[in-house]
Design a protein around this motif. Structure first.
Motif, PDB file in Angstrom:
ATOM      1  N   ILE A  33      32.788  52.092  29.924  1.00 28.87           N
ATOM      2  CA  ILE A  33      33.849  52.437  30.857  1.00 28.87           C
ATOM      3  C   ILE A  33      34.329  53.853  30.549  1.00 28.87           C
ATOM      4  O   ILE A  33      34.730  54.152  29.425  1.00 28.87           O
ATOM      5  CB  ILE A  33      35.045  51.469  30.742  1.00 28.87           C
ATOM      6  CG1 ILE A  33      34.579  50.006  30.727  1.00 28.87           C
ATOM      7  CG2 ILE A  33      36.058  51.738  31.854  1.00 28.87           C
ATOM      8  CD1 ILE A  33      33.947  49.540  31.996  1.00 28.87           C
ATOM      9  N   THR A  35      36.814  57.213  32.150  1.00 29.50           N
ATOM     10  CA  THR A  35      37.746  57.698  33.163  1.00 29.50           C
ATOM     11  C   THR A  35      37.427  59.159  33.430  1.00 29.50           C
ATOM     12  O   THR A  35      37.314  59.964  32.510  1.00 29.50           O
ATOM     13  CB  THR A  35      39.207  57.530  32.717  1.00 29.50           C
ATOM     14  OG1 THR A  35      39.414  58.154  31.459  1.00 29.50           O
ATOM     15  CG2 THR A  35      39.568  56.066  32.605  1.00 29.50           C
ATOM     16  N   THR A  78      37.590  55.604  37.682  1.00 24.86           N
ATOM     17  CA  THR A  78      36.970  54.768  36.655  1.00 24.86           C
ATOM     18  C   THR A  78      35.487  54.610  36.954  1.00 24.86           C
ATOM     19  O   THR A  78      35.099  54.336  38.098  1.00 24.86           O
ATOM     20  CB  THR A  78      37.640  53.386  36.612  1.00 24.86           C
ATOM     21  OG1 THR A  78      39.028  53.540  36.335  1.00 24.86           O
ATOM     22  CG2 THR A  78      37.017  52.509  35.537  1.00 24.86           C
ATOM     23  N   VAL A 228      41.830  47.686  36.064  1.00 28.12           N
ATOM     24  CA  VAL A 228      41.888  48.909  36.846  1.00 28.12           C
ATOM     25  C   VAL A 228      42.983  48.698  37.886  1.00 28.12           C
ATOM     26  O   VAL A 228      42.809  47.911  38.821  1.00 28.12           O
ATOM     27  CB  VAL A 228      40.539  49.210  37.523  1.00 28.12           C
ATOM     28  CG1 VAL A 228      40.628  50.471  38.372  1.00 28.12           C
ATOM     29  CG2 VAL A 228      39.433  49.352  36.476  1.00 28.12           C
ATOM     30  N   ILE A 275      43.734  50.814  33.185  1.00 31.15           N
ATOM     31  CA  ILE A 275      43.383  52.157  33.624  1.00 31.15           C
ATOM     32  C   ILE A 275      44.139  52.403  34.919  1.00 31.15           C
ATOM     33  O   ILE A 275      43.975  51.672  35.892  1.00 31.15           O
ATOM     34  CB  ILE A 275      41.874  52.320  33.857  1.00 31.15           C
ATOM     35  CG1 ILE A 275      41.085  52.004  32.589  1.00 31.15           C
ATOM     36  CG2 ILE A 275      41.560  53.729  34.333  1.00 31.15           C
ATOM     37  CD1 ILE A 275      39.574  52.039  32.771  1.00 31.15           C
ATOM     38  N   LEU A 283      43.552  55.626  30.544  1.00 32.92           N
ATOM     39  CA  LEU A 283      43.399  54.407  29.754  1.00 32.92           C
ATOM     40  C   LEU A 283      44.546  54.232  28.770  1.00 32.92           C
ATOM     41  O   LEU A 283      44.949  55.184  28.094  1.00 32.92           O
ATOM     42  CB  LEU A 283      42.066  54.465  29.003  1.00 32.92           C
ATOM     43  CG  LEU A 283      41.707  53.304  28.086  1.00 32.92           C
ATOM     44  CD1 LEU A 283      41.530  52.013  28.880  1.00 32.92           C
ATOM     45  CD2 LEU A 283      40.431  53.633  27.303  1.00 32.92           C
TER      46      LEU A 283
END
Length: 300
Positions: A33, A35, A78, A228, A275, A283
């Motif tokens: 993951i 950002t 994301t 998210v 997020i 995050l």
């Protein structure tokens, strides 16, 4: 937990120190993951602060060193990757919204990706900083190989011919731009409803209020999860300190406040990472603090 102003700002500084096209990265089981920065917005303070109790707002502005008249929130998309998928949550602002936004390509370059590598685009909601990047400079779908997923309620709202007349004059351009882009995607769009597992390990949660059909997404691997939240929790200051206050950025202020309270209670109780599209670095975690909450960015 008692946090001093210095400790809180130091925590935010840890997140801000990550500034760059790729803010942060973590893993969730087999999923990677990240950002990704899409730049930032330039907003008048009233866009968020206008309907709030001004006298009570003043000490919060001071606490977070905020300018009452202008805000420049970052925009964080994301990216989820595993052996089979490259999933982008929201598409960014593209070139036509604000000159300070629409910078996603720099993050793709840093990761060695191109738009054609994206297998799925998952939309939280239809505001310009989230979907105006769906089309390229020629008006064609930018993520040409991707399936696009959006909540059914949200899609219906933006495709409704009456939305432009009911959304209010300040947001009429939002409605025109969203309709054009979503119509251009045609049958590339798949819809879903609350509670659906839209992809393996990705569960949709209705988080209405910011827009009529706003969705958040729980990413889960076994007992580990993160959320998210899109714009359901729209900033790191007032949205946490006073989640029940109305925000000018929300289309339905009462529903949005109820959604924030519900999300923050769950996230803090379960210590689930989140997020947020406009949170510093994206995050972090929510922690109960006094009568509200505090955002603790996660340096990764």
């Amino acid at each position: 937990m008692a946090l001093t102003r210095r400790e809180m700002l130091a925590g935010l500084g840890a997140g801000l120190a990550l500034a760059g096209p790729v803010w942060s990265g973590t893993t969730l089981g087999a999923m990677r993951i990240d950002t990704l920065s899409d730049g930032n917005l330039a907003l008048p303070g009233d866009f968020i602060f206008g309907p709030m109790p001004q006298q009570a707002l003043t000490p919060i502005l001071r606490k977070y060193d905020l300018d009452r008249d202008s805000l420049t929130p970052g925009c964080n998309l994301t990216l989820l990757r595993d052996d089979e998928r490259t999933v982008l949550f929201d598409a960014g602002a593209g070139p036509d919204f604000q000159p300070s936004a629409g910078k996603l390509q720099a993050a793709f370059d840093a990761l060695g990706l191109s738009p054609d590598d994206i297998t799925h685009v998952v939309v939280t909601h239809g505001h310009p900083d989230h979907i105006w990047g769906l089309l390229d400079d020629f008006g064609d779908p930018l993520f040409a190989e991707a399936t696009h997923l959006i909540g059914a309620t949200e899609l219906d709202y933006w495709l409704d011919d009456t939305t432009v007349d009911t959304i209010g004059p300040a947001r009429q351009a939002f409605a025109v731009g969203a309709k054009r882009r979503l119509e251009a995607l045609g049958d590339r769009i798949t819809t879903f409803t609350d509670g659906a597992e839209i992809l393996p390990g990705v569960l949709a949660h209705a988080s209405f209020g910011h827009t009529p059909g706003h969705m958040s997404f729980e990413l889960r691997s076994g007992t580990d999860a993160m959320m998210v939240v899109g714009d359901a929790i729209g900033n790191h200051h007032v949205a946490f300190e006073r989640p029940s206050w109305p925000s000018g950025s929300d289309q339905d202020v009462d529903t949005a406040a109820a959604t924030r309270l519900r999300l923050l209670d769950r996230l803090s109780t379960e210590q689930m990472r989140l997020i947020g599209f406009h949170l510093p670095g994206g995050l972090g975690r929510a922690e109960a603090h006094g009568d509200g909450y505090v955002f603790l960015p996660e340096a990764t």
